[in-house]
Each structure stands twice: as structure tokens, then as C-alpha cells.
Design a protein around this motif. Sequence first.
Motif, PDB file in Angstrom:
ATOM      1  N   ILE A 128      65.992  -1.420 -44.336  1.00 20.71           N
ATOM      2  CA  ILE A 128      66.232  -2.594 -45.121  1.00 20.71           C
ATOM      3  C   ILE A 128      64.857  -3.440 -45.049  1.00 20.71           C
ATOM      4  O   ILE A 128      64.203  -3.942 -45.976  1.00 20.71           O
ATOM      5  CB  ILE A 128      67.358  -3.459 -44.697  1.00 20.71           C
ATOM      6  N   ALA A 129      64.390  -3.724 -43.629  1.00 19.33           N
ATOM      7  CA  ALA A 129      63.198  -4.489 -43.505  1.00 19.33           C
ATOM      8  C   ALA A 129      62.155  -4.121 -44.197  1.00 19.33           C
ATOM      9  O   ALA A 129      61.061  -4.846 -44.555  1.00 19.33           O
ATOM     10  CB  ALA A 129      63.294  -4.800 -42.060  1.00 19.33           C
ATOM     11  N   VAL A 130      61.787  -2.782 -43.906  1.00 20.97           N
ATOM     12  CA  VAL A 130      60.541  -2.273 -44.487  1.00 20.97           C
ATOM     13  C   VAL A 130      60.368  -2.684 -46.102  1.00 20.97           C
ATOM     14  O   VAL A 130      59.166  -2.902 -46.522  1.00 20.97           O
ATOM     15  CB  VAL A 130      60.311  -0.780 -44.268  1.00 20.97           C
ATOM     16  N   VAL A 187      59.945 -12.182 -31.340  1.00 15.71           N
ATOM     17  CA  VAL A 187      60.331 -11.984 -32.896  1.00 15.71           C
ATOM     18  C   VAL A 187      59.301 -12.803 -33.554  1.00 15.71           C
ATOM     19  O   VAL A 187      58.843 -12.308 -34.686  1.00 15.71           O
ATOM     20  CB  VAL A 187      61.953 -12.345 -33.132  1.00 15.71           C
ATOM     21  N   ASP A 188      59.029 -13.959 -33.155  1.00 20.91           N
ATOM     22  CA  ASP A 188      58.292 -14.930 -34.081  1.00 20.91           C
ATOM     23  C   ASP A 188      56.820 -14.363 -34.237  1.00 20.91           C
ATOM     24  O   ASP A 188      56.270 -14.466 -35.118  1.00 20.91           O
ATOM     25  CB  ASP A 188      58.003 -16.276 -33.349  1.00 20.91           C
ATOM     26  N   ALA A 189      56.558 -13.576 -32.972  1.00 19.37           N
ATOM     27  CA  ALA A 189      54.978 -13.176 -32.939  1.00 19.37           C
ATOM     28  C   ALA A 189      54.729 -12.033 -34.044  1.00 19.37           C
ATOM     29  O   ALA A 189      53.902 -11.765 -34.531  1.00 19.37           O
ATOM     30  CB  ALA A 189      54.387 -12.886 -31.634  1.00 19.37           C
ATOM     31  N   LEU A 190      55.900 -11.247 -33.905  1.00 16.92           N
ATOM     32  CA  LEU A 190      55.822 -10.002 -34.633  1.00 16.92           C
ATOM     33  C   LEU A 190      56.010 -10.148 -36.113  1.00 16.92           C
ATOM     34  O   LEU A 190      55.098  -9.652 -37.014  1.00 16.92           O
ATOM     35  CB  LEU A 190      56.826  -9.125 -34.464  1.00 16.92           C
ATOM     36  N   LEU A 192      53.993  -9.486 -39.916  1.00 20.90           N
ATOM     37  CA  LEU A 192      54.760  -8.663 -40.867  1.00 20.90           C
ATOM     38  C   LEU A 192      55.435  -9.510 -42.024  1.00 20.90           C
ATOM     39  O   LEU A 192      56.387  -9.713 -42.289  1.00 20.90           O
ATOM     40  CB  LEU A 192      56.142  -8.136 -40.245  1.00 20.90           C
ATOM     41  N   ALA A 193      54.281 -10.145 -42.820  1.00 19.48           N
ATOM     42  CA  ALA A 193      54.732 -11.163 -43.987  1.00 19.48           C
ATOM     43  C   ALA A 193      55.491 -10.070 -44.937  1.00 19.48           C
ATOM     44  O   ALA A 193      55.140  -8.904 -45.239  1.00 19.48           O
ATOM     45  CB  ALA A 193      53.165 -11.456 -44.722  1.00 19.48           C
ATOM     46  N   PRO A 194      56.300 -10.851 -45.661  1.00 18.27           N
ATOM     47  CA  PRO A 194      56.736 -12.326 -45.389  1.00 18.27           C
ATOM     48  C   PRO A 194      58.080 -12.483 -44.415  1.00 18.27           C
ATOM     49  O   PRO A 194      58.769 -13.370 -44.840  1.00 18.27           O
ATOM     50  CB  PRO A 194      57.235 -12.606 -46.862  1.00 18.27           C
ATOM     51  N   LEU A 195      58.394 -11.832 -43.698  1.00 21.18           N
ATOM     52  CA  LEU A 195      59.384 -11.755 -42.747  1.00 21.18           C
ATOM     53  C   LEU A 195      59.326 -12.860 -41.739  1.00 21.18           C
ATOM     54  O   LEU A 195      58.187 -13.387 -41.532  1.00 21.18           O
ATOM     55  CB  LEU A 195      59.638 -10.574 -41.877  1.00 21.18           C
ATOM     56  N   ASP A 196      60.345 -13.603 -41.685  1.00 24.63           N
ATOM     57  CA  ASP A 196      60.533 -14.676 -40.637  1.00 24.63           C
ATOM     58  C   ASP A 196      61.802 -14.365 -39.669  1.00 24.63           C
ATOM     59  O   ASP A 196      62.466 -13.406 -40.063  1.00 24.63           O
ATOM     60  CB  ASP A 196      60.543 -16.079 -41.102  1.00 24.63           C
TER      61      ASP A 196
END
Length: 476
Positions: free
Chosen positions: A358-360, A433-436, A440-444
Amino acid sequence: MSTNAVDRPQLSAQLPEPSAQLSESPLEVAGSAALPDPVSPPIDVYFGRQPLLDREGLLRAYETPPRVVDRRERAEREAEAQARAKDVAAGLPPQPGAAATALVAAFAAPAVRASLAGHAAWLDVTREMLFADDLLQVPADRVIFELPTDIGADAELIARLVALHRRRYRFALDNVSNAGESLARLLPYVEAIKIDIHEISPAVLPKFASVMKSAGKLLVAMGVDTKADYERAFGIGFDRFQGYFFARANGGSRRASAPRQALLNLLQLLAAEPTVAQLETELKLNPVLVMHLMRLANSGSMNIGRKVTTLREAINATGTNRIARWTQLLLYADGRKLPAEDDALLQLVATRARFMEIAVKRLTDAHLEDEDGAFLVGVFSFVEAVFGGSIESTLDILTLAKPVRMAIVGREGALGRLLELSEAFERGDWAGVDALCAQLAPLDAATVAGIYLTAAEWAGTADRSGEAQGLERLED
């Protein structure tokens, strides 16, 4: 099998069909249903998920470490704190703050419950949360509240614990490292004691654990991340084990599954784009696989409108991609005929693979090969837990594409960073998590948490409707 009262009775479940249609709706990605309207004041709350196993290696519960991100203006937060201080000075019980209320409401959401695969959640609570009326929104049979050792043991707190206990809420004392006065006063009101096995001297730990056991408490060993950790805690007599030892090579009490070599052979054949006749011949050598494939083909998710009666029809109805994904997940099934939802490794593998898939699709710079390989990276990032030896040698056998292989071995490329992101979220490493997410835009972090909930729900979906949706439990 353990039947300790601290465990809620489990329901039999199956994994859903691995290649079910992906949701593209942001609301659906974030949870099992549309997200509630944004809370006011603006406070983000999300939860990690860390497994607790029993002495037989069965998944019994999840700790759900929370993260609260308070985005209110500083003046608003300070005004709330001042109002609470005035209540205390006046001898009035302070009202729970907005952050505590938001946390309780978020935990009560259906999406969080769905992600637990029918298991109880162990939730860290503060004193403030315990006095929140909203706490009663959480079903008592679904949660165990973890009390910090510094929560206090005054008459007001004890009275609140007694009142909640009358409503059948249960408690554990978290991160206990010594037998202080607070422990003695709280001990009658808790069912379980959680001990970080690395925080107490090895010479003292057995005696300390024995005293707690003699008081009738369930003992939970924290920080069990290696086989040596597990064996030490097991030998001392701990009842539950929190950590990822079961996902390491030869971890915990994992038992080999009899058809694993047959599954490997099938995967190698599938990688070579076999004909239906070749696939039929290989499957006929494995009656267990045939049984599961026939069930999969006749499940409601296939929507073919008639009952499949032959193996060739089952292959055509299911398709090689679905057969491949189903086979990949079966590699991790424990060899003891466990229900899928009680198999910690299978749940972790399926959740990570679905999360990656899903994330990709949310990444700005994702390529087609990344989308094709995401599920594979998630699945095969755990091969050491099953086969031992070097991960490189096992990946050679599986003949994976180079981007997939490099993501697993070297954490390279977008897939490698997504894999690291999944691992950080599983550990509750919010800074990681925040650093990665920054790479990995636009993930937050909030989006990642929502995707992980969706993936966890998918991995643990129980077939209680009578209409099978996928993977059957393994039967040797």
C-alpha cells in the motif's frame, strides 16, 4: 495452550486473499472505515503494535504504544495547564486534558480494534487517563491498562482502580525493576507484572520473578529480542514474552513446517512462468497445497459464479500471481496447525508485506518495478526466521529481482527505505519514523500509522461470515 484469565478467548481466523484489490481512497487507506472528523483541538494520536507471546509461542496480545502529537497553540496548552492547577489547589479533581481525551477516543476507534486480530490490547495509561470518563468507551474485555510504576498509590488512585475493576477492567504494572512501596500497594490490583529482563541484574532476576509469581501474578518479560533472551526468560518461568525473538533465525519455539520444501519448489516453478500443465503436475505432488488451492478458488473473493471442481479450473480461476502470494505467506506458517491469527510470525509477515504494497503507491517517485516488488520485499525480509543460514543464500534460491534483493539485503532504494520505515514503526521508534518519512514524500507519520492499521486488519481478518476470503490455516 494457555487459558490464563488475562487472555481473552480467541476466535479461529484465516488470512484474507493476498492480492485483494488495493484501496486507493485516502480514507480507506487510513483505517478499516472512514476516519472520524478531525478532533478539535487538533491532536494527532496513533498507535504502534508489539506482540506478546505465551510459553507455547502463541500470539496472545499486542501492546499498543501510543504517540500523541499536540498541535495546539502554546497559549492554549498553557491555559489548560493553569486551569488544572487551580482545580488541584482548590481540592477539586482535575478534569482530563484534551490530549488524554483524544488518546482514549482514538484507542476506542473501530480501526484500532480491527488491527488486533481478535486479541486484547495492552495500553499504557497515565493517571490523567485513568480518571477520564471517556475511558469507559473502551470495552473491558479488549484491553489491559498498563500502569507506570510512578503513577502513585494514594487513596484516590486506589479508589479509581477499584471502581474500574468492578467494571471488569484489568491492569498490569509496567516496567517493574524493584520491590518498592508503590509496588507493594498496587500489587493487589494488578493481574500482571511487566519486567524488562535487561534492567534487573541476572543474579537478582530469578528471585524477583519468583516472588511475583508466588503473589499469583502473570509475568511478562520485556525486551525479548533474541533466542538467548527468550530461553533465559523461559527458564526463569515468565508467562509472556514481548519482543521480536520469534522473527529471528531459530527464534523462540518455532517449529518447522513439513511442506516448506514443497512450497519452495512451487515458488521456483512460479518464477519461471510455468504453463498450467506444469503447475498442475507440481501441485499434484503436494495434496495439502491442492486442498488449500481448491478452497481458495471456491472462496467468495474469486466471484466466478460457480463451484470449481478440478485442479486445472482452480489454477485458472485463481491465477499464478495469487497462487504465488498465497504460497509466499504459507512459507511462514507454523507447523502446529495454528489458527492464522495466533501465529505471530505469519501475522507480522503478512502485515509488513501488505504495508509495503500500500505504502509504495503513495510515493511520489515510485517506479513500476517498486510497486511490483513491494509485497515481495515485505514477505522475504523474514526468510532468516524460517530457514536460518545467510539471507543471501536463501534469496539466491528464490531468484528474486535485483531491486527486491538489494532492498532486503542492503536497504537500498525506495523499497529499502520503506522496509526500514516498517521496521521503525513496528518498534515504536517514532523518531526513526519521522526521519524516514522525510525521505519518502509525501508520507508522514500519521499516514504511515493509518496504512499500518489497514495492513494489520488485512493480515488478521477473521472469516466469520461463512464466505472464505483467502488463506486457510495449514494442516499437515
